[in-house]
Design a protein around this motif. Structure first.
Motif, PDB file in Angstrom:
ATOM      1  N   THR A 363      62.345  50.997  95.374  1.00  0.00           N
ATOM      2  CA  THR A 363      63.321  50.082  95.964  1.00  0.00           C
ATOM      3  C   THR A 363      62.854  49.667  97.356  1.00  0.00           C
ATOM      4  N   PHE A 364      62.714  48.357  97.548  1.00  0.00           N
ATOM      5  CA  PHE A 364      62.496  47.804  98.883  1.00  0.00           C
ATOM      6  C   PHE A 364      63.848  47.681  99.576  1.00  0.00           C
ATOM      7  N   THR A 365      63.901  48.040 100.833  1.00  0.00           N
ATOM      8  CA  THR A 365      65.118  47.874 101.633  1.00  0.00           C
ATOM      9  C   THR A 365      64.784  47.005 102.833  1.00  0.00           C
ATOM     10  N   ASP A 366      65.523  45.900 102.986  1.00  0.00           N
ATOM     11  CA  ASP A 366      65.223  44.953 104.051  1.00  0.00           C
ATOM     12  C   ASP A 366      66.479  44.145 104.364  1.00  0.00           C
ATOM     13  N   LYS A 367      66.394  43.280 105.341  1.00  0.00           N
ATOM     14  CA  LYS A 367      67.460  42.343 105.671  1.00  0.00           C
ATOM     15  C   LYS A 367      66.959  40.953 105.310  1.00  0.00           C
ATOM     16  N   PHE A 368      67.582  40.338 104.297  1.00  0.00           N
ATOM     17  CA  PHE A 368      67.109  39.061 103.791  1.00  0.00           C
ATOM     18  C   PHE A 368      67.740  37.898 104.554  1.00  0.00           C
ATOM     19  N   LEU A 369      66.905  36.901 104.826  1.00  0.00           N
ATOM     20  CA  LEU A 369      67.351  35.669 105.490  1.00  0.00           C
ATOM     21  C   LEU A 369      66.828  34.495 104.676  1.00  0.00           C
ATOM     22  N   GLY A 370      67.729  33.606 104.264  1.00  0.00           N
ATOM     23  CA  GLY A 370      67.298  32.448 103.497  1.00  0.00           C
ATOM     24  C   GLY A 370      67.158  32.742 102.017  1.00  0.00           C
ATOM     25  N   ASN A 371      66.634  31.768 101.298  1.00  0.00           N
ATOM     26  CA  ASN A 371      66.530  31.855  99.849  1.00  0.00           C
ATOM     27  C   ASN A 371      65.357  32.741  99.418  1.00  0.00           C
ATOM     28  N   LEU A 372      65.556  33.459  98.313  1.00  0.00           N
ATOM     29  CA  LEU A 372      64.502  34.259  97.685  1.00  0.00           C
ATOM     30  C   LEU A 372      64.234  33.712  96.292  1.00  0.00           C
ATOM     31  N   ARG A 373      62.964  33.835  95.836  1.00  0.00           N
ATOM     32  CA  ARG A 373      62.611  33.351  94.504  1.00  0.00           C
ATOM     33  C   ARG A 373      61.781  34.403  93.773  1.00  0.00           C
ATOM     34  N   PRO A 374      61.972  34.531  92.454  1.00  0.00           N
ATOM     35  CA  PRO A 374      61.157  35.468  91.679  1.00  0.00           C
ATOM     36  C   PRO A 374      59.678  35.102  91.771  1.00  0.00           C
ATOM     37  N   LEU A 375      58.822  36.135  91.814  1.00  0.00           N
ATOM     38  CA  LEU A 375      57.375  35.942  91.953  1.00  0.00           C
ATOM     39  C   LEU A 375      56.642  36.609  90.804  1.00  0.00           C
ATOM     40  N   PHE A 376      55.594  35.924  90.310  1.00  0.00           N
ATOM     41  CA  PHE A 376      54.776  36.431  89.215  1.00  0.00           C
ATOM     42  C   PHE A 376      53.311  36.286  89.602  1.00  0.00           C
ATOM     43  N   PHE A 377      52.620  37.414  89.732  1.00  0.00           N
ATOM     44  CA  PHE A 377      51.216  37.453  90.131  1.00  0.00           C
ATOM     45  C   PHE A 377      50.394  37.896  88.923  1.00  0.00           C
ATOM     46  N   LEU A 378      49.403  37.085  88.511  1.00  0.00           N
ATOM     47  CA  LEU A 378      48.663  37.355  87.273  1.00  0.00           C
ATOM     48  C   LEU A 378      47.492  38.305  87.455  1.00  0.00           C
TER      49      LEU A 378
END
Length: 406
Positions: A363-378
């Motif tokens: 689990t990453f714990t952080d303070k999010f600001l703005g929009n987040l998008r799913p990421l896929f790295f091949l």
């Protein structure tokens, strides 16, 4: 005047007694010569015992650590001989247990106490295991303290003996030397604080499955963000490495990743909770997670939270790591073929789950600001060995609507 020493009788005798029938067959030395001989023997015994004391010190400082055998290398100051400092070993164990406990509480906290009964049971098992470890440690310490005390008593006795006059020094010499030779340091059993139980949320906890299903989202891939080497399926649910030639127009798009084989999801998240799953199959390299909408997509990209990337990655077919700064290596007991990703925006948490055994990975714990998008790295193409696609899982729930479930 007692000028001679009878070795068999261990006593000083005079010249007249030397010629008596009682001592005539015995080995007799001048008393001063005998004293020097036995002083040498005592000195050797003293050196041996001092080495044994050092071994006890080393065992106290290192021998009770995880996986350490009976004898350890290194040195330690005499201060370690004081009993209060022995408590550093149980403290080490307690710290390990504390970290495990915090992780358990954190996982159950995300499930809104739906698994409170299971949490109580696991913490009880953890406490019982802690007690067993501490009991073994205390038993080892007690044995070491006892041996140290006996060694120090014998050392003190020898030191006092060497300061005595010759006739008293030679008295009971065989007994003392026999005691020295009989010293045999009993090494304690190595104690590991590696916890035997698996304290991840078990498969039988249906509350976890129900909780995640509540926050399912239909994630699709965004073609405009895909690196030119990537090929997306028509339904935008899977992506794989391709071999087509690159054109400059592909790189001109500011939304597109130009240097790493990455594609983003079409969805943006700025609040609430969301969950989706990705099939990774047997790919030897991949990366999954989320990134900030504003994160850089050009040039050299370093995946890390401070750069707006929260990514779980597999490299070389078996090296799992959370890309923190520096990276956090992870050990998984079961190779995941499908990864579940759970975002709790307000709580500032991005959690990864191994769907194969329904265990929590990281689990990453952080303070999010703005929009987040799913990421896929091949990952790298690896001569075709990493050609298998990443597939966003899609199944039907019990109500018949499209969803992603655990």
């Amino acid at each position: 005047m007692l000028l001679l020493f009878c070795e068999e009788e261990e006593e000083a005798i005079c010249v007249v007694c030397r010629e008596s029938l009682h001592h005539r067959s015995h080995t007799v030395y001048p008393i001063e010569e005998a004293a020097q001989v036995y002083k040498v023997k005592l000195q050797k015994s003293l050196e041996h015992l001092l080495k044994e004391v050092e071994e006890v010190k080393k065992l106290v400082s290192q021998g009770l650590m995880p996986g350490v055998g009976a004898r350890a290398s290194g040195s330690i100051s005499a201060a370690w001989l004081t009993l209060p400092l022995f408590t550093h070993v149980p403290s080490y164990c307690k710290e390990t247990v504390k970290k495990k406990r915090e992780r358990i509480v954190s996982e159950f906290g995300k499930l809104h106490r739906l698994l409170a009964d299971e949490e109580k049971l696991l913490l009880q098992k953890l406490e019982e295991e802690e007690k067993k470890i501490l009991l073994m440690i205390n038993e080892n310490l007690a044995k070491l303290v006892e041996q140290k005390s006996l060694l120090e008593e014998l050392i003190l006795e020898i030191k006092e003996k060497t300061q005595q006059p010759a006739d008293r020094l030679l008295k009971d010499m065989k007994i003392i030397l026999s005691r020295c030779e009989g010293v045999n340091l009993q090494s304690p059993k190595a104690v590991s604080v590696t916890l035997k139980e698996n304290y991840s949320i078990p498969e039988r906890c249906l509350g976890m499955r129900d909780m995640l299903k509540k926050f399912k989202v239909d994630v699709t891939l965004e073609p405009e963000t895909a690196h030119p080497d990537l090929i997306l399926s028509e339904d935008r649910k899977s992506v794989r490495r391709g071999s087509k030639k690159l054109t400059l127009s592909f790189f001109d798009n500011p939304k597109r990743f130009s240097s790493v084989p990455v594609v983003l999801g079409s969805q943006t998240f700025f609040s609430g909770r969301s969950y989706w799953e990705v099939q990774v199959g047997d790919k030897p390299e991949w990366g999954l997670g989320l990134c900030s909408e504003s994160a850089s997509r050009k040039g050299n990209i370093l995946f890390s939270p401070k750069n707006g990337y929260w990514v779980l990655r597999l490299q070389n077919g078996g090296n799992y790591e959370a890309l923190t700064s520096p990276a956090s290596p992870l050990t998984l007991s079961v190779r995941p073929r499908r990864i579940g990703i759970f975002l709790d925006y307000e709580a500032g948490e991005i959690s990864f789950y191994n769907v194969s055994d329904r265990s929590h990975i990281y689990t990453f714990t952080d303070k999010f600001l703005g929009n987040l998008r799913p990421l896929f790295f091949l990952g790298a193409f690896l001569g075709g060995r990493n050609a298998e696609p990443l597939v966003i899982s899609w199944v039907r729930d019990t109500q018949g609507s499209g969803c992603i479930i655990l």
